[in-house]
Design a protein around this motif. Structure first.
Motif, PDB file in Angstrom:
ATOM      1  N   GLN A   8       0.863  -1.183   0.000  1.00 41.59           N
ATOM      2  CA  GLN A   8       0.000   0.000   0.000  1.00 41.59           C
ATOM      3  C   GLN A   8       0.890   1.220   0.000  1.00 41.59           C
ATOM      4  O   GLN A   8       1.902   1.253   0.714  1.00 41.59           O
ATOM      5  CB  GLN A   8      -0.890   0.031   1.234  1.00 41.59           C
ATOM      6  CG  GLN A   8      -1.971  -1.013   1.234  1.00 41.59           C
ATOM      7  CD  GLN A   8      -2.928  -0.806   2.383  1.00 41.59           C
ATOM      8  OE1 GLN A   8      -3.296   0.308   2.715  1.00 41.59           O
ATOM      9  NE2 GLN A   8      -3.313  -1.898   3.014  1.00 41.59           N
ATOM     10  N   ASP A  10       1.070   5.824  -1.082  1.00 37.37           N
ATOM     11  CA  ASP A  10       0.343   7.068  -1.349  1.00 37.37           C
ATOM     12  C   ASP A  10       0.292   7.418  -2.823  1.00 37.37           C
ATOM     13  O   ASP A  10      -0.531   8.232  -3.228  1.00 37.37           O
ATOM     14  CB  ASP A  10       0.988   8.234  -0.586  1.00 37.37           C
ATOM     15  CG  ASP A  10       0.755   8.143   0.910  1.00 37.37           C
ATOM     16  OD1 ASP A  10      -0.290   7.594   1.321  1.00 37.37           O
ATOM     17  OD2 ASP A  10       1.610   8.620   1.669  1.00 37.37           O
ATOM     18  N   CYS A  15       4.009   2.739  -5.125  1.00 39.31           N
ATOM     19  CA  CYS A  15       3.442   1.394  -5.026  1.00 39.31           C
ATOM     20  C   CYS A  15       4.125   0.455  -6.022  1.00 39.31           C
ATOM     21  O   CYS A  15       4.504  -0.658  -5.680  1.00 39.31           O
ATOM     22  CB  CYS A  15       1.934   1.460  -5.279  1.00 39.31           C
ATOM     23  SG  CYS A  15       1.059  -0.073  -4.919  1.00 39.31           S
ATOM     24  N   GLU A  36      -5.644   2.252  -7.795  1.00 39.35           N
ATOM     25  CA  GLU A  36      -6.115   3.124  -6.717  1.00 39.35           C
ATOM     26  C   GLU A  36      -7.272   2.459  -6.001  1.00 39.35           C
ATOM     27  O   GLU A  36      -8.208   1.960  -6.622  1.00 39.35           O
ATOM     28  CB  GLU A  36      -6.532   4.477  -7.268  1.00 39.35           C
ATOM     29  CG  GLU A  36      -6.765   5.495  -6.186  1.00 39.35           C
ATOM     30  CD  GLU A  36      -6.956   6.892  -6.732  1.00 39.35           C
ATOM     31  OE1 GLU A  36      -6.970   7.826  -5.917  1.00 39.35           O
ATOM     32  OE2 GLU A  36      -7.094   7.048  -7.950  1.00 39.35           O
ATOM     33  N   THR A  40     -10.127   5.840  -0.775  1.00 38.63           N
ATOM     34  CA  THR A  40      -9.062   5.952   0.229  1.00 38.63           C
ATOM     35  C   THR A  40      -7.917   6.848  -0.218  1.00 38.63           C
ATOM     36  O   THR A  40      -7.150   7.311   0.621  1.00 38.63           O
ATOM     37  CB  THR A  40      -8.481   4.570   0.576  1.00 38.63           C
ATOM     38  OG1 THR A  40      -7.786   4.063  -0.564  1.00 38.63           O
ATOM     39  CG2 THR A  40      -9.560   3.610   1.033  1.00 38.63           C
ATOM     40  N   ARG A  42      -5.382   5.750  -1.615  1.00 41.54           N
ATOM     41  CA  ARG A  42      -4.193   4.907  -1.500  1.00 41.54           C
ATOM     42  C   ARG A  42      -4.096   3.996  -2.723  1.00 41.54           C
ATOM     43  O   ARG A  42      -5.088   3.712  -3.385  1.00 41.54           O
ATOM     44  CB  ARG A  42      -4.262   4.036  -0.240  1.00 41.54           C
ATOM     45  CG  ARG A  42      -4.416   4.778   1.051  1.00 41.54           C
ATOM     46  CD  ARG A  42      -3.129   5.261   1.622  1.00 41.54           C
ATOM     47  NE  ARG A  42      -2.336   4.109   2.083  1.00 41.54           N
ATOM     48  CZ  ARG A  42      -1.038   4.195   2.329  1.00 41.54           C
ATOM     49  NH1 ARG A  42      -0.399   5.306   2.163  1.00 41.54           N
ATOM     50  NH2 ARG A  42      -0.368   3.125   2.747  1.00 41.54           N
TER      51      ARG A  42
END
Length: 60
Positions: A8, A10, A15, A36, A40, A42
């Protein structure tokens, strides 16, 4: 159930870089490329062992 490792982060770039590092260091293969996670903000990616270990791993 097969073992799955999750990354995980940002950003998509972070990632992707960590997924590549995880696969290289641990001998894994990407199972789900970065995407994505809705709602979230994230980014999520997954990796799995390339060969079964003790009856687990990828079922190709």
């Amino acid at each position: 159930m097969a073992t799955v490792f999750t990354v995980q982060a940002d950003s998509e770039a972070e990632c992707r870089a960590e997924l590549e590092r995880l696969c290289r260091v641990c001998g894994l293969e990407p199972h789900m490329l970065p995407r994505e996670w809705l709602g979230t903000g994230r980014w999520l990616a997954r990796a799995m062992p390339s060969a079964p270990a003790g009856g687990e791993g990828r079922a190709d």
